[in-house]
Scaffold this active site. Structure first.
Site, PDB file in Angstrom:
ATOM      1  N   ASP A   1       0.917  -1.229   0.127  1.00 10.46           N
ATOM      2  CA  ASP A   1      -0.093   0.141  -0.001  1.00 10.46           C
ATOM      3  C   ASP A   1       0.966   1.188   0.166  1.00 10.46           C
ATOM      4  OD1 ASP A   1      -3.249   0.360   0.988  1.00 10.46           O
ATOM      5  OD2 ASP A   1      -1.837   2.190   0.862  1.00 10.46           O
TER       6      ASP A   1
ATOM      7  N   HIS B   1     -10.288  -5.476  -3.147  1.00 10.24           N
ATOM      8  CA  HIS B   1      -8.989  -5.822  -2.474  1.00 10.24           C
ATOM      9  C   HIS B   1      -9.076  -6.023  -1.044  1.00 10.24           C
ATOM     10  CE1 HIS B   1      -9.960  -1.457  -2.314  1.00 10.24           C
ATOM     11  NE2 HIS B   1      -9.174  -1.439  -1.106  1.00 10.24           N
TER      12      HIS B   1
HETATM   13  P1  5GP Z   1      -9.817   1.370   0.056  1.00  8.88           P
HETATM   14  O1  5GP Z   1      -9.834   2.642   1.048  1.00  8.88           O
HETATM   15  O2  5GP Z   1     -10.406   1.453  -1.145  1.00  8.88           O
HETATM   16  O3  5GP Z   1     -10.008   0.219   0.816  1.00  8.88           O
HETATM   17  O4  5GP Z   1      -8.104   1.145   0.014  1.00  8.88           O
HETATM   18  C1  5GP Z   1      -7.489   1.595  -1.383  1.00  8.88           C
HETATM   19  C2  5GP Z   1      -6.050   1.599  -0.866  1.00  8.88           C
HETATM   20  O5  5GP Z   1      -5.136   1.864  -1.696  1.00  8.88           O
HETATM   21  C3  5GP Z   1      -5.549   2.865   0.253  1.00  8.88           C
HETATM   22  O6  5GP Z   1      -5.080   2.196   1.311  1.00  8.88           O
HETATM   23  C4  5GP Z   1      -4.398   3.630  -0.577  1.00  8.88           C
HETATM   24  O7  5GP Z   1      -3.442   3.953   0.315  1.00  8.88           O
HETATM   25  C5  5GP Z   1      -4.166   2.472  -1.570  1.00  8.88           C
HETATM   26  N1  5GP Z   1      -3.545   3.211  -2.873  1.00  8.88           N
HETATM   27  C6  5GP Z   1      -4.420   4.251  -3.691  1.00  8.88           C
HETATM   28  N2  5GP Z   1      -3.616   4.513  -4.541  1.00  8.88           N
HETATM   29  C7  5GP Z   1      -2.456   3.720  -4.643  1.00  8.88           C
HETATM   30  C8  5GP Z   1      -1.392   3.785  -5.473  1.00  8.88           C
HETATM   31  O8  5GP Z   1      -1.319   4.329  -6.782  1.00  8.88           O
HETATM   32  N3  5GP Z   1      -0.488   2.583  -5.370  1.00  8.88           N
HETATM   33  C9  5GP Z   1      -0.507   2.035  -4.194  1.00  8.88           C
HETATM   34  N4  5GP Z   1       0.531   0.881  -4.197  1.00  8.88           N
HETATM   35  N5  5GP Z   1      -1.352   2.030  -3.216  1.00  8.88           N
HETATM   36  C10 5GP Z   1      -2.568   2.949  -3.590  1.00  8.88           C
END
Ligand code: 5GP
Ligand code: ZN
Length: 126
Positions: free
Chosen positions: A39, A112
């Site tokens: 992440d 995810h």
């Molecule tokens: P959600 O909030 O949708 O459950 O989690 C999305 C996650 O994706 C977040 O923890 C955020 O830090 C991660 N994330 C967002 N954009 C990117 C990216 O471009 N690369 C990586 N490696 N992680 C990302």
């Protein structure tokens, strides 16, 4: 397993782009069905994401055809957690989070699994 042409990648999806290598990521693991990567904003000393390569928008979109896929994902997580440095259960362990929908805190709409672990305290709750 669902056939890979059932839910093709979505060109506008951030995680589809990461899976395709269009957007760079720090890879943890890859096989025919899954891609795992660190992440970008870790909430714990160890924090990686596992995504199915198929574009499934969220947990809310799962049907019976995804049972085997999700079973694989659930058994992959503990294996990768140990490989990434999480200490064994019960002293160590890890947290799995699958944010689903806006009120569930989901920001990227490609299913995810967050896998978080390592010594506490952690930076923030995911
Ligand atoms: P959600 O909030 O949708 O459950 O989690 C999305 C996650 O994706 C977040 O923890 C955020 O830090 C991660 N994330 C967002 N954009 C990117 C990216 O471009 N690369 C990586 N490696 N992680 C990302
Ligand atoms: Zn996607």
């Amino acid at each position: 397993m669902p056939s890979s042409d059932q839910q093709p990648e979505l060109p506008t999806c951030l995680f589809c782009k990461i899976v395709a290598g269009v957007i760079p990521s720090h890879k943890v693991y890859e096989d025919e069905w899954f891609y795992a990567f660190h992440d970008i904003h870790p909430a714990a000393p160890i924090h990686f994401l596992i995504v199915p390569k198929l574009h499934i928008p969220s947990m809310a979109h799962l049907t019976e055809e995804h049972t085997a896929l999700m079973g694989q994902m659930m058994t992959l997580a503990p294996r990768l957690a140990l490989e990434q440095g999480c200490r064994p259960y019960p002293e160590g362990g890890f947290r799995i989070v699958c944010n689903t929908g806006t009120e569930g805190g989901q920001e990227v709409h490609h299913l995810h699994m967050h896998v978080m672990g390592g010594p506490r305290p952690w930076a923030r709750k995911q």
